[in-house]
Scaffold this active site. Sequence first.
Site, PDB file in Angstrom:
ATOM      1  N   ASP A   1       3.567   8.629   0.542  1.00 25.42           N
ATOM      2  CA  ASP A   1       3.339   8.235   1.624  1.00 25.42           C
ATOM      3  C   ASP A   1       2.888   9.073   2.009  1.00 25.42           C
ATOM      4  O   ASP A   1       2.920  10.221   2.933  1.00 25.42           O
ATOM      5  CB  ASP A   1       4.447   8.387   2.434  1.00 25.42           C
ATOM      6  CG  ASP A   1       5.630   7.183   2.269  1.00 25.42           C
ATOM      7  OD1 ASP A   1       5.057   5.763   2.054  1.00 25.42           O
ATOM      8  OD2 ASP A   1       6.622   7.250   1.672  1.00 25.42           O
ATOM      9  N   THR A   2       1.170   8.968   2.070  1.00 27.11           N
ATOM     10  CA  THR A   2      -0.097  10.160   2.215  1.00 27.11           C
ATOM     11  C   THR A   2      -1.273   9.139   2.519  1.00 27.11           C
ATOM     12  O   THR A   2      -1.440   7.457   3.172  1.00 27.11           O
ATOM     13  CB  THR A   2      -0.475   9.960   0.755  1.00 27.11           C
ATOM     14  OG1 THR A   2       0.367  11.168   0.185  1.00 27.11           O
ATOM     15  CG2 THR A   2      -1.681  11.427   0.594  1.00 27.11           C
ATOM     16  N   THR A   3      -2.032  10.270   2.774  1.00 30.79           N
ATOM     17  CA  THR A   3      -3.364   8.778   3.572  1.00 30.79           C
ATOM     18  C   THR A   3      -3.860   9.549   2.629  1.00 30.79           C
ATOM     19  O   THR A   3      -5.080  10.755   2.541  1.00 30.79           O
ATOM     20  CB  THR A   3      -3.407   8.764   5.135  1.00 30.79           C
ATOM     21  OG1 THR A   3      -4.262   8.582   5.664  1.00 30.79           O
ATOM     22  CG2 THR A   3      -3.443  10.103   5.457  1.00 30.79           C
TER      23      THR A   3
END
Length: 580
Positions: A386-388
């Site tokens: 869960d990264t951007t």
Amino acid sequence: MQTPQTFVLTLAVVFASLGVVGCAPEVVETPTQTVDTVDTAVARTDGPTGTAGMVASAHRRATEAGVEILELGGNAFDAAVAVASTLTVVEPMNSSIFGGYGTVILYDAERGELRYLDNNGRFPQATNADVFREAERLDDMMRTAKAVSTPGNLHGFEALWEEYGSVPWADLWEAAIFHADEGVAVSAPLGRAIGDTWEHFSDRAREIYGAGGEPFGEGDWLGQHELAASMRTVAAEGAAALYGGSLGAAVIAEIKRRDGFLAMVDLVEHEAEWFEPISIDYRGYEVVTAGAPSNSFAALLAAGIMSRYDTTALGSNTTDYLHRFAEATKHAFWARLMYAGGPEVNPPPLDMLLSEAYWQEQADTLDASRAGRFEPPGPTSTEGADTTHFVIADRWGNVVSATVTLGHGFGSAVLVDEAGIWLNNSMAYSTFEPKGNPMDATPGNRKHSSKSPTIIMQDGRPWAAIGSPGGHTIPQTVAQLAINLIDFEMDLQTALDTPRVAFAEPDVLLVDERVPESVRAELEAMGHNVRPTRGIGLPHALRIEYDADGRPTRFVGAADSRGVGTAIGLAPTPSLDVTR
């Protein structure tokens, strides 16, 4: 800042002439940078192309925040702060400029220099990793204060601005503060994340991210007033507010209440760290990503092994191509486990791993008709997906490629109630057995990460900037993006949207469900343990074209069409003269 023609100017004067308000207080001094003499301002275009800059991120509001800074005369480094802070508001499950960590690769056009900024922080000095070893289920530890490691993003983005910025610090926070206070519509990904994590939320978190005891869903309106107040504090006081100031005190009070390891000494002693990037020559292009302490070398190793094959003859996403890539990335995954380390402790043997001789050796041992069995070299670990990722380029050719995260969705699920800040769960992604191994959570050691923001160079200038979220699949996604762009000469959007594969432990080949069923069946017949998945990664990217004198003339951006991200370009507009 960062231009062929320069003279020294503090941009506060320019902003006053344009009627822009909100200059930083005297506590945070605007760096004196060099700026170009330009005859025209720039303004956003209607889509993902432009002639004076580009921003692409996972949310339209964050992209617009970066575009606004470029429109006001700022550079890519200024815009990066605006994008990162706004993502904290609109995508709070995936990143936080306060409680998260990340990796940045940048290109400084004035110096012609590539640099790697590491925002990953260190494990707290009071860390006792035995609590993870003794836990019945490691997953139970991921949503606790003990999983929180020293957050590094805010120090890192302030260091980026101090080194290269031209716009007053406070101005870079205006969009994020506005959206936190006025609210934003909950996106589909955010709605899913709130629902998935709801059971771990505190009472105050449930009040912010829900109503009537139920979690917000897509389309609901989310206001985050405590977060807005924290952003105002940092806009006025700088990163010191977190690393020893009032926000830091609030963070540590929450950690103590929940019996975590992070202490004020960890925040006070933290500092942003600059390291050398690493690169390979891939068919005449220089592919550049983060070096140690990051594990990004896995992306370069996978691409390097694939350079030993005639990929164009194999064809994009054919069975033969995907089999070879699966075996190449499987070895790169093995090498990451084998050689993960920092620049001082257990440094990876990059001279060997990134050599053509080593790539050829691995290609020669690959069975062209049968999948090899994965034998891990030692202990394994997970990494939050869960990264951007976001990319920015400005009119002068400066480029930022940044990957930031909280670890898991909403990190540790520890919300500092009075500050509106989510805290990471970085420590939970360590390798705890055997005790003392290079990827163990050792007090004061750096966290090793697979985040792989990448810039591809051609003829000494940035040609593309790419990156993706996805945990341990990140290097694999980045390698496939580079191959799509270089070998298969795909346009940027097609390169991002083309289905991908990725190796995962214990011995699984994740395959995008859009890959034809016939190809998946053939891979199964070759011995791959195929697991169809909805998608792998969620990349954002940009491309730059130049004139004969090396000046940027065209920018193209793209966001993976499976997400809600947006790319927006800029073009000169002669209607507003900001000649300096």
